[in-house]
Design a protein around this motif. Structure first.
Motif, PDB file in Angstrom:
ATOM      1  N   ARG A 267       0.858  -1.188   0.000  1.00 40.80           N
ATOM      2  CA  ARG A 267       0.000   0.000   0.000  1.00 40.80           C
ATOM      3  C   ARG A 267       0.898   1.243   0.000  1.00 40.80           C
ATOM      4  N   THR A 268       1.252   1.677  -1.162  1.00 42.62           N
ATOM      5  CA  THR A 268       2.164   2.796  -1.321  1.00 42.62           C
ATOM      6  C   THR A 268       1.423   4.038  -1.807  1.00 42.62           C
ATOM      7  N   ASP A 269       2.056   5.174  -1.595  1.00 40.86           N
ATOM      8  CA  ASP A 269       1.641   6.406  -2.260  1.00 40.86           C
ATOM      9  C   ASP A 269       2.486   6.491  -3.530  1.00 40.86           C
ATOM     10  N   PRO A 270       1.929   6.157  -4.685  1.00 43.69           N
ATOM     11  CA  PRO A 270       2.735   6.033  -5.903  1.00 43.69           C
ATOM     12  C   PRO A 270       3.090   7.357  -6.568  1.00 43.69           C
ATOM     13  N   GLN A 271       2.525   8.450  -6.074  1.00 44.24           N
ATOM     14  CA  GLN A 271       2.755   9.745  -6.716  1.00 44.24           C
ATOM     15  C   GLN A 271       4.194  10.230  -6.461  1.00 44.24           C
ATOM     16  N   PRO A 272       4.708  11.144  -7.284  1.00 50.99           N
ATOM     17  CA  PRO A 272       6.069  11.651  -7.083  1.00 50.99           C
ATOM     18  C   PRO A 272       6.309  12.198  -5.679  1.00 50.99           C
ATOM     19  N   ALA A 273       5.317  12.892  -5.118  1.00 46.79           N
ATOM     20  CA  ALA A 273       5.495  13.456  -3.780  1.00 46.79           C
ATOM     21  C   ALA A 273       5.687  12.379  -2.727  1.00 46.79           C
ATOM     22  N   GLY A 274       5.274  11.149  -3.037  1.00 39.98           N
ATOM     23  CA  GLY A 274       5.411  10.049  -2.092  1.00 39.98           C
ATOM     24  C   GLY A 274       6.509   9.075  -2.457  1.00 39.98           C
ATOM     25  N   THR A 275       7.362   9.449  -3.407  1.00 41.77           N
ATOM     26  CA  THR A 275       8.408   8.542  -3.876  1.00 41.77           C
ATOM     27  C   THR A 275       9.766   9.232  -3.810  1.00 41.77           C
ATOM     28  N   GLY A 276      10.702   8.634  -3.091  1.00 42.20           N
ATOM     29  CA  GLY A 276      12.022   9.233  -2.934  1.00 42.20           C
ATOM     30  C   GLY A 276      13.138   8.280  -3.294  1.00 42.20           C
ATOM     31  N   LEU A 277      14.320   8.847  -3.498  1.00 44.18           N
ATOM     32  CA  LEU A 277      15.526   8.065  -3.776  1.00 44.18           C
ATOM     33  C   LEU A 277      16.665   8.639  -2.951  1.00 44.18           C
ATOM     34  N   ALA A 278      17.430   7.757  -2.307  1.00 45.29           N
ATOM     35  CA  ALA A 278      18.554   8.210  -1.492  1.00 45.29           C
ATOM     36  C   ALA A 278      19.775   7.354  -1.785  1.00 45.29           C
ATOM     37  N   GLY A 279      20.941   7.974  -1.656  1.00 45.72           N
ATOM     38  CA  GLY A 279      22.193   7.244  -1.846  1.00 45.72           C
ATOM     39  C   GLY A 279      23.354   8.035  -1.292  1.00 45.72           C
ATOM     40  N   ASP A 296       9.587  13.431 -12.477  1.00 44.61           N
ATOM     41  CA  ASP A 296       8.228  12.947 -12.671  1.00 44.61           C
ATOM     42  C   ASP A 296       7.953  11.701 -11.845  1.00 44.61           C
ATOM     43  N   THR A 297       9.012  11.072 -11.337  1.00 41.95           N
ATOM     44  CA  THR A 297       8.867   9.877 -10.509  1.00 41.95           C
ATOM     45  C   THR A 297       9.307  10.123  -9.077  1.00 41.95           C
ATOM     46  N   PHE A 298      10.457  10.782  -8.923  1.00 40.40           N
ATOM     47  CA  PHE A 298      11.042  10.966  -7.600  1.00 40.40           C
ATOM     48  C   PHE A 298      10.841  12.411  -7.132  1.00 40.40           C
ATOM     49  N   GLY A 299       9.901  12.589  -6.222  1.00 38.76           N
ATOM     50  CA  GLY A 299       9.589  13.930  -5.747  1.00 38.76           C
ATOM     51  C   GLY A 299      10.539  14.424  -4.680  1.00 38.76           C
ATOM     52  N   PHE A 300      11.302  13.508  -4.079  1.00 36.51           N
ATOM     53  CA  PHE A 300      12.302  13.930  -3.103  1.00 36.51           C
ATOM     54  C   PHE A 300      13.508  12.999  -3.172  1.00 36.51           C
ATOM     55  N   THR A 301      14.695  13.568  -3.014  1.00 39.74           N
ATOM     56  CA  THR A 301      15.922  12.781  -3.073  1.00 39.74           C
ATOM     57  C   THR A 301      16.874  13.236  -1.977  1.00 39.74           C
ATOM     58  N   ALA A 302      17.732  12.309  -1.562  1.00 44.03           N
ATOM     59  CA  ALA A 302      18.727  12.606  -0.532  1.00 44.03           C
ATOM     60  C   ALA A 302      20.088  12.121  -1.005  1.00 44.03           C
ATOM     61  N   ALA A 303      21.030  13.053  -1.115  1.00 41.06           N
ATOM     62  CA  ALA A 303      22.376  12.748  -1.586  1.00 41.06           C
ATOM     63  C   ALA A 303      23.349  12.948  -0.431  1.00 41.06           C
ATOM     64  N   PHE A 304      23.760  11.857   0.191  1.00 43.90           N
ATOM     65  CA  PHE A 304      24.700  11.921   1.292  1.00 43.90           C
ATOM     66  C   PHE A 304      26.125  11.845   0.728  1.00 43.90           C
ATOM     67  N   SER A 305      26.911  12.866   0.994  1.00 46.74           N
ATOM     68  CA  SER A 305      28.299  12.928   0.502  1.00 46.74           C
ATOM     69  C   SER A 305      28.389  12.553  -0.977  1.00 46.74           C
ATOM     70  N   PRO A 306      27.646  13.243  -1.853  1.00 41.13           N
ATOM     71  CA  PRO A 306      27.665  12.867  -3.268  1.00 41.13           C
ATOM     72  C   PRO A 306      29.062  13.002  -3.863  1.00 41.13           C
ATOM     73  N   ALA A 307      29.373  12.109  -4.799  1.00 45.77           N
ATOM     74  CA  ALA A 307      30.663  12.161  -5.491  1.00 45.77           C
ATOM     75  C   ALA A 307      30.694  13.414  -6.359  1.00 45.77           C
ATOM     76  N   LEU A 308      31.619  14.315  -6.066  1.00 44.88           N
ATOM     77  CA  LEU A 308      31.643  15.616  -6.732  1.00 44.88           C
ATOM     78  C   LEU A 308      32.877  15.836  -7.606  1.00 44.88           C
ATOM     79  N   ALA A 309      33.640  14.778  -7.823  1.00 44.20           N
ATOM     80  CA  ALA A 309      34.890  14.967  -8.559  1.00 44.20           C
ATOM     81  C   ALA A 309      34.994  14.076  -9.791  1.00 44.20           C
ATOM     82  N   ILE A 310      33.865  13.548 -10.279  1.00 43.55           N
ATOM     83  CA  ILE A 310      33.888  12.701 -11.466  1.00 43.55           C
ATOM     84  C   ILE A 310      34.006  13.589 -12.707  1.00 43.55           C
TER      85      ILE A 310
END
Length: 396
Positions: A267-279, A296-310
């Motif tokens: 029982r998920t909230d399938p809308q973008p506001a209810g779908t997140g991605l973290a890494g 359009d799919t991921f309404g919120f994301t969390a980037a912990f220490s993202p790789a910034l030197a690629i």
């Protein structure tokens, strides 16, 4: 000697003494190390950290000295926070590990203004045979889905799903879903590469206390090709060769295959506001990519220490260039953070923030966190997770 000369000499001594008082010697940190049981006098162990630019060679190098069955080294404390680790035989593949042979996080000493000592026990080096097996550490309700087919890569993957406490009895409620990359590190110490995030324990504690709203968390493990699967653009690989990233396929495997599977069974909230991605690290890079290309799919994301030197083969930062070329800005909320130790300063993360704002991201949709004691490891990402989710949930 005349009276005047004596007076001048005394004055000179007093002046030198005053200068010495104004410039006292820097405080020191003595690190006493208990090495693995099979330590040999033929092994060299070097201390590296932000106090010596992580140098193994040259004038800045510090090697541990054996004295009365104890290994130790003394360094000047030149930083507010001293970050350090050890390297065996000048090989970066041999660094401190726990009894399960899993890599340890960088050590941290918070300076107090005076001389200090710190004891460090190294059970093993990375690559050694484990002294004991890691025990499972799952908490709460976690469902294992074995061999989920991912046609985007022509392979299958095991997926773990954390369900909130109320899920079984509150059958009318739907829940937001957070997809987390490097899924083997999320719930279980047994499968984690290093330390686990302890997301299951954190959510059990935080939701019970009313500090976070309940959510479903889907842990998506990486494959052996992580360096390619978590790079969305063509880039210069570690071997110096041009490599085409498959990050788009990684997002498609979640968006087109895994998300429909999860939405059909829970029982998920399938809308973008209810779908997140973290890494984290390269996974953090992927989280920002998802906000750029798949809002359009991921309404919120969390980037912990993202790789910034690629960079690509022309030496251009692939993430920064992609942001500059982004034509359409969605409404995704992006949390991103960094530890000061990771790049030595905050210049790159500030540049990322500026570029996102310049391209049209709303200030209220961006949350930048600078962690003065942050390190590049699961221990610190886990520590920052609750505040990140609290901010992101404000828009759910």
């Amino acid at each position: 000697m005349t009276h005047n000369k004596i007076t001048l000499t005394i004055a000179a001594v007093l002046a030198l003494s005053a200068c010495a008082d104004k410039n006292p010697p820097a405080p020191t940190l003595t690190i006493k190390v208990t090495p693995p049981a099979d330590y040999s006098a033929n092994d060299t162990i070097h201390l590296v950290g932000n106090f010596n630019d992580w140098a193994l060679d040259g004038d800045k190098a510090y090697s541990l000295i054996k004295n009365n069955e104890e290994l130790s080294v003394t360094i000047p404390i030149t930083e507010k926070n001293v970050f350090f680790t050890m390297v065996k035989d000048k090989n970066w593949q041999w660094m401190p590990a726990n009894e399960m042979a899993k890599s340890q996080c960088t050590y941290l000493h918070k300076a107090t203004g005076g001389d200090a000592e710190m004891a460090v026990h190294i059970p093993l080096w990375t690559g050694d045979k484990p002294l004991k097996a890691a025990e499972p550490s799952l908490s709460g309700s976690i469902v294992q889905h074995k061999n989920i087919t991912l046609p985007q890569f022509g392979r299958s993957s095991d997926i773990s799903v954390y369900l909130p406490k109320s899920y079984q009895h509150n059958t009318d409620k739907t829940y937001p879903v957070l997809y987390m990359l490097d899924g083997q590190n999320i719930f279980n110490a047994q499968t984690a590469h290093s330390d686990e995030w302890r997301i299951d324990e954190l959510l059990e504690e935080l939701t019970s206390a009313g500090n976070l709203d309940e959510m479903i968390v889907v842990a998506v493990p990486n494959s052996a090709e992580r360096w390619v699967e978590y790079n969305p653009w063509a880039f210069k690989n570690r071997d110096g060769k041009a490599t085409q990233g498959q990050g788009e396929l990684t997002i498609r495997s979640i968006k087109d295959t895994l998300k429909p599977f999860i939405d059909s069974r829970y029982r998920t909230d399938p809308q973008p506001a209810g779908t997140g991605l973290a890494g984290s690290s390269l996974g953090g890079l992927m989280a920002i990519y998802a906000a750029l290309k798949h809002s359009d799919t991921f309404g919120f994301t969390a980037a912990f220490s993202p790789a910034l030197a690629i960079e690509n083969m022309d030496g251009i930062n692939v993430l920064f260039e992609a942001i500059k070329q982004q034509q359409t800005i969605g409404n995704s909320k992006i949390y991103f953070d960094i530890g000061q130790m990771e790049y030595g300063n905050y210049e790159q993360i500030e540049q990322l923030n500026s570029l996102l704002l310049k391209q049209g991201f709303k200030p209220e949709n961006l949350k930048l966190v600078k962690d003065d004691v942050g390190r590049h490891c699961e221990v610190d990402w886990s520590r920052r997770f609750p505040a990140a989710m609290e901010w992101l949930q404000a828009g759910i």
